[in-house]
Scaffold this motif. Sequence first.
Motif, PDB file in Angstrom:
ATOM      1  N   PRO A 220     -10.999  13.178  -4.332  1.00 22.19           N
ATOM      2  CA  PRO A 220     -10.341  12.079  -3.613  1.00 22.19           C
ATOM      3  C   PRO A 220      -9.451  12.552  -2.468  1.00 22.19           C
ATOM      4  O   PRO A 220      -8.985  13.692  -2.444  1.00 22.19           O
ATOM      5  CB  PRO A 220      -9.500  11.420  -4.709  1.00 22.19           C
ATOM      6  N   HIS A 221      -9.213  11.631  -1.527  1.00 23.41           N
ATOM      7  CA  HIS A 221      -8.226  11.859  -0.471  1.00 23.41           C
ATOM      8  C   HIS A 221      -6.830  11.422  -0.940  1.00 23.41           C
ATOM      9  O   HIS A 221      -5.824  11.962  -0.485  1.00 23.41           O
ATOM     10  CB  HIS A 221      -8.593  11.070   0.781  1.00 23.41           C
ATOM     11  N   ILE A 222      -6.790  10.393  -1.791  1.00 25.49           N
ATOM     12  CA  ILE A 222      -5.522   9.889  -2.332  1.00 25.49           C
ATOM     13  C   ILE A 222      -5.627   9.841  -3.854  1.00 25.49           C
ATOM     14  O   ILE A 222      -6.632   9.402  -4.411  1.00 25.49           O
ATOM     15  CB  ILE A 222      -5.189   8.492  -1.793  1.00 25.49           C
ATOM     16  N   TRP A 223      -4.571  10.307  -4.514  1.00 24.76           N
ATOM     17  CA  TRP A 223      -4.433  10.201  -5.958  1.00 24.76           C
ATOM     18  C   TRP A 223      -3.120   9.485  -6.249  1.00 24.76           C
ATOM     19  O   TRP A 223      -2.081   9.800  -5.657  1.00 24.76           O
ATOM     20  CB  TRP A 223      -4.401  11.579  -6.613  1.00 24.76           C
ATOM     21  N   VAL A 224      -3.156   8.503  -7.162  1.00 23.67           N
ATOM     22  CA  VAL A 224      -1.930   7.843  -7.610  1.00 23.67           C
ATOM     23  C   VAL A 224      -1.943   7.758  -9.125  1.00 23.67           C
ATOM     24  O   VAL A 224      -2.890   7.229  -9.727  1.00 23.67           O
ATOM     25  CB  VAL A 224      -1.769   6.424  -7.021  1.00 23.67           C
ATOM     26  N   ASN A 225      -0.895   8.292  -9.743  1.00 25.05           N
ATOM     27  CA  ASN A 225      -0.682   8.201 -11.182  1.00 25.05           C
ATOM     28  C   ASN A 225       0.379   7.129 -11.414  1.00 25.05           C
ATOM     29  O   ASN A 225       1.511   7.258 -10.942  1.00 25.05           O
ATOM     30  CB  ASN A 225      -0.210   9.556 -11.713  1.00 25.05           C
ATOM     31  N   VAL A 226       0.021   6.058 -12.122  1.00 23.14           N
ATOM     32  CA  VAL A 226       0.885   4.880 -12.220  1.00 23.14           C
ATOM     33  C   VAL A 226       1.617   4.865 -13.557  1.00 23.14           C
ATOM     34  O   VAL A 226       0.990   4.930 -14.626  1.00 23.14           O
ATOM     35  CB  VAL A 226       0.062   3.586 -12.036  1.00 23.14           C
ATOM     36  N   HIS A 227       2.941   4.783 -13.474  1.00 24.37           N
ATOM     37  CA  HIS A 227       3.810   4.781 -14.656  1.00 24.37           C
ATOM     38  C   HIS A 227       4.825   3.656 -14.565  1.00 24.37           C
ATOM     39  O   HIS A 227       4.903   2.940 -13.570  1.00 24.37           O
ATOM     40  CB  HIS A 227       4.535   6.124 -14.771  1.00 24.37           C
ATOM     41  N   ALA A 298      -1.065  13.039  -2.850  1.00 22.56           N
ATOM     42  CA  ALA A 298      -0.960  12.881  -4.303  1.00 22.56           C
ATOM     43  C   ALA A 298       0.389  12.251  -4.642  1.00 22.56           C
ATOM     44  O   ALA A 298       1.437  12.784  -4.269  1.00 22.56           O
ATOM     45  CB  ALA A 298      -1.103  14.238  -4.996  1.00 22.56           C
ATOM     46  N   TYR A 299       0.345  11.127  -5.343  1.00 24.08           N
ATOM     47  CA  TYR A 299       1.554  10.360  -5.601  1.00 24.08           C
ATOM     48  C   TYR A 299       1.681   9.989  -7.074  1.00 24.08           C
ATOM     49  O   TYR A 299       0.693   9.938  -7.818  1.00 24.08           O
ATOM     50  CB  TYR A 299       1.549   9.057  -4.796  1.00 24.08           C
ATOM     51  N   THR A 300       2.921   9.667  -7.473  1.00 18.43           N
ATOM     52  CA  THR A 300       3.210   9.018  -8.742  1.00 18.43           C
ATOM     53  C   THR A 300       4.031   7.776  -8.447  1.00 18.43           C
ATOM     54  O   THR A 300       5.081   7.865  -7.810  1.00 18.43           O
ATOM     55  CB  THR A 300       4.004   9.943  -9.681  1.00 18.43           C
ATOM     56  N   PHE A 301       3.545   6.615  -8.885  1.00 20.80           N
ATOM     57  CA  PHE A 301       4.275   5.361  -8.699  1.00 20.80           C
ATOM     58  C   PHE A 301       4.881   4.941 -10.035  1.00 20.80           C
ATOM     59  O   PHE A 301       4.203   4.942 -11.070  1.00 20.80           O
ATOM     60  CB  PHE A 301       3.348   4.255  -8.210  1.00 20.80           C
ATOM     61  N   GLU A 302       6.146   4.583 -10.007  1.00 19.02           N
ATOM     62  CA  GLU A 302       6.846   3.992 -11.157  1.00 19.02           C
ATOM     63  C   GLU A 302       7.101   2.539 -10.805  1.00 19.02           C
ATOM     64  O   GLU A 302       7.869   2.238  -9.881  1.00 19.02           O
ATOM     65  CB  GLU A 302       8.164   4.726 -11.423  1.00 19.02           C
ATOM     66  N   ILE A 303       6.471   1.606 -11.524  1.00 18.20           N
ATOM     67  CA  ILE A 303       6.412   0.231 -11.040  1.00 18.20           C
ATOM     68  C   ILE A 303       7.439  -0.711 -11.673  1.00 18.20           C
ATOM     69  O   ILE A 303       7.621  -1.828 -11.182  1.00 18.20           O
ATOM     70  CB  ILE A 303       5.000  -0.347 -11.236  1.00 18.20           C
ATOM     71  N   TYR A 304       8.114  -0.281 -12.750  1.00 15.99           N
ATOM     72  CA  TYR A 304       9.094  -1.176 -13.378  1.00 15.99           C
ATOM     73  C   TYR A 304       9.958  -0.387 -14.341  1.00 15.99           C
ATOM     74  O   TYR A 304       9.500   0.569 -14.969  1.00 15.99           O
ATOM     75  CB  TYR A 304       8.405  -2.316 -14.153  1.00 15.99           C
ATOM     76  N   GLY A 305      11.207  -0.815 -14.477  1.00 16.73           N
ATOM     77  CA  GLY A 305      12.084  -0.233 -15.482  1.00 16.73           C
ATOM     78  C   GLY A 305      13.298  -1.117 -15.692  1.00 16.73           C
ATOM     79  O   GLY A 305      13.859  -1.660 -14.739  1.00 16.73           O
ATOM     80  N   ASP A 306      13.691  -1.299 -16.944  1.00 16.81           N
ATOM     81  CA  ASP A 306      14.901  -2.051 -17.284  1.00 16.81           C
ATOM     82  C   ASP A 306      15.966  -1.047 -17.707  1.00 16.81           C
ATOM     83  O   ASP A 306      15.973  -0.577 -18.844  1.00 16.81           O
ATOM     84  CB  ASP A 306      14.606  -3.046 -18.407  1.00 16.81           C
TER      85      ASP A 306
END
Length: 430
Positions: A220-227, A298-306
Amino acid sequence: MAFNIHPILHFFVLFLLSCFSSIHCNDLPQQPPITPINRDLYRTSAALMEEIEALVNRHQDKLHMETFRGTNKGYNAELNVVTYCRNKTAIEDKSKFRILLSFGQHARELITSELALRVLSILSEEQFLPKMDPLLLKKTLEKIVIKVVPLENLNGRKKVEAGDLCERRNGRGVDLNRNWSVDWGKKEKDFDPYEENPGAAPFSEPEAQLMRKLSTSFDPHIWVNVHSGMEAMFMPYDHKNTTPSGLQSQKMRLMLETLNHLHCGDRCVVGSGGGSVGYLAHGTTTDYMYDVARVPMAYTFEIYGDEKASSRDCFKMFNPVDHLTFNRVLNEWSATFFALFNMGAHQMTDVQESTPFNNNEHLISIDDYLNGYLIERKSRYGEKKEFLDLGLQEIRTYFRLFLLSSVMLMFMFCSRIAKSNRSHLPSISL
């Protein structure tokens, strides 16, 4: 012999006991309640995958689903991968911009897999982004191929659904985001074996092995690991408090800052994972994707947290528990991903237009040349067996310098020959 208590004395004793019990209980610290999984919002893993499979079957012209299986010492795992390509016959077209997304790597982060379903629903055009120009979206999607792993850690997810709401590891207790080879096994002072067990060795877990094979074959050209756990957009590195140097790193950060401003309201933390999250993480997927797999972005996204939730109340800490927040998270991050697709596709177009030769099939980069010898890959897009990670970047640098020196010497040699030939030509008078 019977022992009788006077009724008044009996009442008095009961009264004292009740008072003591009331005082004693009020003095004890109250444990916060544990929030259960909201079944009105969240699907079970089985229902989620069933819905995704039905979605794929309804849109076989653009969606394709595969299941891969692996095993290690009696432990079995499977990986479901959905591929999107607007023209299904062009899935193997290597001129297209390729994006790899993984959701649900940590078992307790249920919201991430719900986002995977939302993204796939938009790609299939069963759902729509309210502020997205459909013509622009169509133009973007014609240029790209996307592979989505909706639920990377299926075995761990089943443990969460059985009641272990704080479980983040896989089915045999290994953190899949610590099982990759870059800086694997290093333990910080605050290391928690329950949370961060890296496994017996790099890639000891079938889930990590399957993901590595997928990234190698897809390239891939872009990698995203979603947490989930906070709101953030991370780039390498996780295992040290720094980001890569160079122009490409600047482009990566600029892309994240733009996405943060447009779709996160500047709330999201942007930077390296190791420098922003408050601790260093070793053996992570994103560091491997950038350093070893050579994924340009190459990225890691954190999409929510309380942040106000108790550490015992894991479901609430990592997942929205009300309809309003649940839908807001899915809408905002869906828009973020499609903006990422658009920005990535435009960047590829700019590169292609600035390159004089577009027939990339016959061009081999220095990195590919070295990978062929140093990583024993069968082909450019086939399998590869790693046996040399350390020092690869330094070897590439020296090899580039060697080639540059050779080109300069060749240029000087040719210049001297040309000058010598001109000296033997007859002079011409005007």
